[in-house]
Enzyme design. Sequence first.
Site, PDB file in Angstrom:
ATOM      1  N   GLU A 148       0.798  -1.246   0.000  1.00 57.62           N
ATOM      2  CA  GLU A 148       0.000   0.000   0.000  1.00 57.62           C
ATOM      3  C   GLU A 148       0.827   1.291   0.000  1.00 57.62           C
ATOM      4  O   GLU A 148       0.612   2.172   0.830  1.00 57.62           O
ATOM      5  CB  GLU A 148      -0.968  -0.012   1.193  1.00 57.62           C
ATOM      6  CG  GLU A 148      -1.895  -1.223   1.192  1.00 57.62           C
ATOM      7  CD  GLU A 148      -2.883  -1.251   2.374  1.00 57.62           C
ATOM      8  OE1 GLU A 148      -2.771  -0.393   3.257  1.00 57.62           O
ATOM      9  OE2 GLU A 148      -3.752  -2.129   2.371  1.00 57.62           O
ATOM     10  N   ASN A 190       2.061  -5.060  -3.300  1.00 55.26           N
ATOM     11  CA  ASN A 190       0.648  -5.354  -3.033  1.00 55.26           C
ATOM     12  C   ASN A 190      -0.121  -4.069  -2.712  1.00 55.26           C
ATOM     13  O   ASN A 190       0.343  -3.247  -1.923  1.00 55.26           O
ATOM     14  CB  ASN A 190       0.589  -6.309  -1.825  1.00 55.26           C
ATOM     15  CG  ASN A 190      -0.777  -6.892  -1.558  1.00 55.26           C
ATOM     16  OD1 ASN A 190      -1.449  -7.350  -2.479  1.00 55.26           O
ATOM     17  ND2 ASN A 190      -1.199  -6.898  -0.296  1.00 55.26           N
ATOM     18  N   HIS A 230     -10.476  -6.137  -2.470  1.00 59.04           N
ATOM     19  CA  HIS A 230     -11.573  -5.984  -1.511  1.00 59.04           C
ATOM     20  C   HIS A 230     -12.715  -5.274  -2.242  1.00 59.04           C
ATOM     21  O   HIS A 230     -12.689  -4.058  -2.425  1.00 59.04           O
ATOM     22  CB  HIS A 230     -11.129  -5.162  -0.294  1.00 59.04           C
ATOM     23  CG  HIS A 230     -10.071  -5.835   0.512  1.00 59.04           C
ATOM     24  ND1 HIS A 230     -10.314  -6.984   1.235  1.00 59.04           N
ATOM     25  CD2 HIS A 230      -8.753  -5.550   0.690  1.00 59.04           C
ATOM     26  CE1 HIS A 230      -9.197  -7.368   1.840  1.00 59.04           C
ATOM     27  NE2 HIS A 230      -8.238  -6.513   1.518  1.00 59.04           N
TER      28      HIS A 230
HETATM   29  C1  XIL Z   1      -6.567  -6.591   8.114  1.00 59.86           C
HETATM   30  C2  XIL Z   1      -6.948  -7.799   8.961  1.00 59.86           C
HETATM   31  O1  XIL Z   1      -7.840  -8.597   8.232  1.00 59.86           O
HETATM   32  C3  XIL Z   1      -7.592  -7.349  10.250  1.00 59.86           C
HETATM   33  O2  XIL Z   1      -7.821  -8.448  11.119  1.00 59.86           O
HETATM   34  C4  XIL Z   1      -6.716  -6.314  10.953  1.00 59.86           C
HETATM   35  O3  XIL Z   1      -7.376  -5.821  12.103  1.00 59.86           O
HETATM   36  C5  XIL Z   1      -6.361  -5.179  10.017  1.00 59.86           C
HETATM   37  O4  XIL Z   1      -5.753  -5.698   8.839  1.00 59.86           O
HETATM   38  N1  XIL Z   1      -5.029  -4.712   3.622  1.00 59.86           N
HETATM   39  C6  XIL Z   1      -4.066  -5.577   4.060  1.00 59.86           C
HETATM   40  C7  XIL Z   1      -4.377  -6.527   5.165  1.00 59.86           C
HETATM   41  O5  XIL Z   1      -2.994  -5.644   3.449  1.00 59.86           O
HETATM   42  O6  XIL Z   1      -3.255  -6.816   5.958  1.00 59.86           O
HETATM   43  C8  XIL Z   1      -5.495  -6.032   6.030  1.00 59.86           C
HETATM   44  O7  XIL Z   1      -5.821  -7.036   6.992  1.00 59.86           O
HETATM   45  C9  XIL Z   1      -6.698  -5.643   5.176  1.00 59.86           C
HETATM   46  C10 XIL Z   1      -6.340  -4.548   4.220  1.00 59.86           C
END
Ligand code: XIL
Length: 379
Positions: A148, A190, A230
């Site tokens: 990110e 990523n 997502h």
């Molecule tokens: C999220 C987890 O699913 C949660 O349990 C935690 O509280 C926060 O992180 N992008 C990512 C992941 O790269 O690591 C994140 O995971 C979701 C968004």
Amino acid sequence: MKRIALLIAVSISMPALSGAQTLRQLADSRGIHFGAAVTLPTGANLAPYESTLSQQFNTSVCENAMKWQNTEGTRNVFNFTAADAIVDFTLSHGMYMRGHNFVWHSQVPGWVSNITNRDTLLAVMKNHINQLAGHYKGKIYEWDVVNEAIADGSTGFRTSFWYQRIGADFIDSAFVYAHRADPNALLVYNDYGAEGMTGSTATKSTGVYNLVSGLKTRGIPINGVGLQSHFNLNGFDTASIGANMSRIEALGLNISITELDISTSNTTANLDAQKANYKSLMTLCVHHPRCKTFITWGVNDAQSWKGAGAVALLFTGTTTITAKPAASGISEAISGVSSVWQVANGRPGVLRQSHLGRFELNGSMFDLRGRKLVALPVP
Ligand code: XIL
């Protein structure tokens, strides 16, 4: 004579090529790392979770256990207990392990984000990567090296503490450190909201594309782009996601679907629409030869990071876990694509395109001479 004996033996025990295959068997047949983000539940939820994970998926990634705050909460004091439990379960079930992640602005302890000196921060980053990559060397096929780093709605960098204290070259350094620490692992950049090329994701996906093509041009050891994915039902534009995959492939980079979930609510119509979107994305993946990883961000809705009442993943339930329509979408996508088969280790160019003259045994495909076949990506 031997060959005839083999053929008789296998034809007797040959299982039918039916729709009863698990998602894991289907993914194995196409060489796709099909996985889920894992947080092991406790109590009565553990056994059904573990059996769904190992029966339906061939890959795991730690949902949180490998993140900086959980592995190096105190400077140079490393704790791998929680992550090791997931890695041990995964490898002991013949599955693959993906690594998430080395360098991110989130879920990182204050002692790191408070460092103001560029050289100190680079040294701390290098040590963290060395320790994690070293501890899991040979066990992890692919790492998210940087997570990110592009800003939302922009082609520019996120103004994270990494970017502010080190500069944009923090990304170059992270990949070089990771490659030196584990030269055999695939290394991935990523990000989220950069899956497609239209609408709200258009700008950011161009930012990611520019970043990774720059890394390639400079000879930085990067192997792929992670599309977190997502989604909700509306934010899904299959054609433009496919176009983005194609331009990433044209750079010589792999595509990993790293954190897929598709959020909706629990009506029959929405579950069907969710299924259609899961199917579309897996269909894109099997049609893109460099799409080799396809991971959902959790096993079952009850454990989704989207919270209580989430309807986002392939399975539902806790003490009894069942497949949702979305899971059928995945199996239809994989089994709906006709395969081109090649003799494993055979001479390049010797193709067997026929669906006749081959049979399946214990999840592998063989030709009638008993030679193991591999599925080639469908162009
Ligand atoms: C999220 C987890 O699913 C949660 O349990 C935690 O509280 C926060 O992180 N992008 C990512 C992941 O790269 O690591 C994140 O995971 C979701 C968004």
